[in-house]
Design a protein around this motif. Sequence first.
Motif, short mmCIF file in Angstrom:
data_model
loop_
_atom_site.label_atom_id
_atom_site.label_comp_id
_atom_site.label_asym_id
_atom_site.label_seq_id
_atom_site.Cartn_x
_atom_site.Cartn_y
_atom_site.Cartn_z
N GLU A 1 0.82 -1.21 0.00
CA GLU A 1 0.00 0.00 0.00
C GLU A 1 0.86 1.27 0.00
OE1 GLU A 1 -2.48 -0.38 3.39
OE2 GLU A 1 -3.63 -2.06 2.57
N TYR A 2 2.11 1.12 -0.40
CA TYR A 2 3.03 2.24 -0.29
C TYR A 2 3.68 2.61 -1.62
CZ TYR A 2 2.52 0.33 4.38
OH TYR A 2 2.00 -0.18 5.54
N VAL A 3 3.08 2.16 -2.71
CA VAL A 3 3.73 2.35 -4.00
C VAL A 3 3.80 3.82 -4.40
CG1 VAL A 3 3.26 0.06 -4.91
CG2 VAL A 3 1.53 1.82 -5.11
N TYR A 4 2.78 4.60 -4.04
CA TYR A 4 2.80 6.03 -4.37
C TYR A 4 3.97 6.71 -3.67
CZ TYR A 4 1.38 10.93 -4.39
OH TYR A 4 1.35 12.28 -4.52
N ASP A 5 4.19 6.38 -2.40
CA ASP A 5 5.32 6.95 -1.66
C ASP A 5 6.64 6.55 -2.30
OD1 ASP A 5 3.74 8.26 0.17
OD2 ASP A 5 3.74 6.61 1.60
N ALA A 6 6.70 5.32 -2.81
CA ALA A 6 7.92 4.87 -3.47
C ALA A 6 8.18 5.67 -4.74
CB ALA A 6 7.84 3.38 -3.78
N LEU A 7 7.12 5.97 -5.48
CA LEU A 7 7.25 6.81 -6.67
C LEU A 7 7.79 8.18 -6.30
CD1 LEU A 7 4.06 6.19 -8.85
CD2 LEU A 7 6.43 5.82 -9.54
N ARG A 8 7.20 8.76 -5.26
CA ARG A 8 7.65 10.08 -4.82
C ARG A 8 9.08 10.03 -4.31
NH1 ARG A 8 4.12 14.17 -4.36
NH2 ARG A 8 5.54 15.20 -2.91
N ALA B 1 12.05 21.02 -15.49
CA ALA B 1 12.80 22.15 -14.93
C ALA B 1 11.86 23.13 -14.21
CB ALA B 1 13.56 22.87 -16.03
N LYS B 2 10.76 23.47 -14.84
CA LYS B 2 9.84 24.46 -14.26
C LYS B 2 9.16 23.94 -13.00
CE LYS B 2 8.62 26.94 -18.54
NZ LYS B 2 7.51 27.30 -19.46
N ALA B 3 8.83 22.66 -12.99
CA ALA B 3 8.10 22.08 -11.85
C ALA B 3 9.04 21.51 -10.79
CB ALA B 3 7.14 21.00 -12.33
N GLY B 4 10.35 21.54 -11.07
CA GLY B 4 11.31 21.02 -10.11
C GLY B 4 11.22 19.52 -9.94
N LEU B 5 10.98 18.80 -11.04
CA LEU B 5 10.81 17.35 -11.00
C LEU B 5 12.09 16.67 -11.43
CD1 LEU B 5 7.33 17.30 -12.75
CD2 LEU B 5 7.78 17.24 -10.28
N ARG B 6 12.39 15.52 -10.83
CA ARG B 6 13.67 14.89 -11.10
C ARG B 6 13.67 14.00 -12.35
NH1 ARG B 6 15.18 11.63 -5.99
NH2 ARG B 6 13.12 11.92 -5.17
N ASP B 7 12.51 13.42 -12.69
CA ASP B 7 12.49 12.50 -13.82
C ASP B 7 11.07 12.28 -14.31
OD1 ASP B 7 11.36 10.79 -11.92
OD2 ASP B 7 13.26 9.79 -11.51
N VAL C 1 9.10 9.70 -13.97
CA VAL C 1 8.21 9.12 -12.96
C VAL C 1 7.61 10.23 -12.11
CG1 VAL C 1 8.09 7.63 -10.94
CG2 VAL C 1 9.44 6.93 -12.90
N ALA C 2 8.45 11.17 -11.68
CA ALA C 2 7.95 12.30 -10.89
C ALA C 2 6.94 13.11 -11.68
CB ALA C 2 9.12 13.17 -10.45
N ALA C 3 7.14 13.20 -13.00
CA ALA C 3 6.20 13.93 -13.86
C ALA C 3 4.84 13.25 -13.87
CB ALA C 3 6.76 14.05 -15.28
N VAL C 4 4.82 11.92 -13.88
CA VAL C 4 3.56 11.18 -13.85
C VAL C 4 2.81 11.47 -12.55
CG1 VAL C 4 2.52 8.88 -13.74
CG2 VAL C 4 4.35 9.34 -15.38
N VAL C 5 3.52 11.40 -11.43
CA VAL C 5 2.90 11.69 -10.14
C VAL C 5 2.36 13.12 -10.12
CG1 VAL C 5 3.32 11.93 -7.67
CG2 VAL C 5 4.34 10.03 -8.92
N PHE C 6 3.15 14.05 -10.64
CA PHE C 6 2.76 15.47 -10.67
C PHE C 6 1.50 15.66 -11.51
CE2 PHE C 6 3.26 19.77 -12.59
CZ PHE C 6 3.19 20.53 -11.43
N ALA C 7 1.41 14.96 -12.64
CA ALA C 7 0.23 15.08 -13.50
C ALA C 7 -1.03 14.64 -12.77
CB ALA C 7 0.43 14.26 -14.78
N TYR C 8 -0.92 13.56 -11.98
CA TYR C 8 -2.06 13.10 -11.19
C TYR C 8 -2.37 14.09 -10.07
CZ TYR C 8 -2.77 8.45 -13.21
OH TYR C 8 -3.09 7.42 -14.04
#
Length: 221
Positions: free
Chosen positions: A89-96, A192-198, A200-207
Motif C-alpha cells: 500500500e506504499y507504492v505512491y510513496d515509493a514513486l515520490r 525544470a519548471k516544476a522542479g521534477l527529477r524525472d 516518474v515524478a512527472a507522472v505523479v505530478f500530472a495526477y
Amino acid sequence: MIRVLIADDHALALSGLSAMLGVQPDIEVTGTASDGVEAVAQARRLRPDLVLMDIRMPRLDGIEATRRIRDTPGGGPAVLVLTTFDLDEYVYDALRGGAGGFLLKDAPPGQLAEAVRTVAAGQALLAPAVTRRLIERFLSVPPGGGTALERLTDRECEVLAHVGRGRSNAEIAAALHLSEATVKTHLSRVLAKAGLRDRVAAVVFAYEQGLVRAGEAAPGG
C-alpha cells in the motif's frame, strides 16, 4: 554491463532473483542486501547502476531506502521496486521517493530482465497496465492545480498530461503532431519548471495537479 544490487529479506527470493538475472549476458549482480539499511550501505559502497528493491523489509523499508539511495549527488542509482500489488500500500510513496518503476514479484525471468534494462536506461516503467492501476489506486483524489502548474505553457501541460497517461515520446509526438525531439524539449522544460527529477515524478505530478484522473482514457485512445 548493467550492475545490479538486489535487496530482499527472503533468502530464497534473493537467490532466485540473482539466478534469473545472472544468466543475462548484459546484467551482473554485484551484491545483495537483506534489509533496507544494508541496501543503502551497499548502494553507496558498490555504486550499482540499479537497485532491485523489495518494499517490505526489516530495520528500514524499501520506500525509505529508496529515498536515501536516490537522495545523493547525481540522483544515485536507479531503483526498480518489487511489489505484490494487492498487498503493498506504499507504492505512491515509493514513486515520490524516486523509484523508476514497479515489477510484480511473480514476473517471469524475461520480463524481469527487460524491466531492469528499461529502468537502468533512465526510462520509467509506467506503460504496463498494472503500474497505471497502482498509481490510480493510491492517488485517486489529486489536490488540483497549483503555482507549479501555472508556470507551464498550454503545450507543456498537454505533453505532461500524455506523460501522466503512460504514453511514450513517440506516442505523444503522434498525438500532438510534433517531432519526438520537440516532445523531449517540452518535457525537459516541464521537469525544470516544476522542479521534477524525472519522468516518474512527472507522472505523479500530472495526477496531483488533476491533469489525469484515475480511470481516465487518453483523448482519441
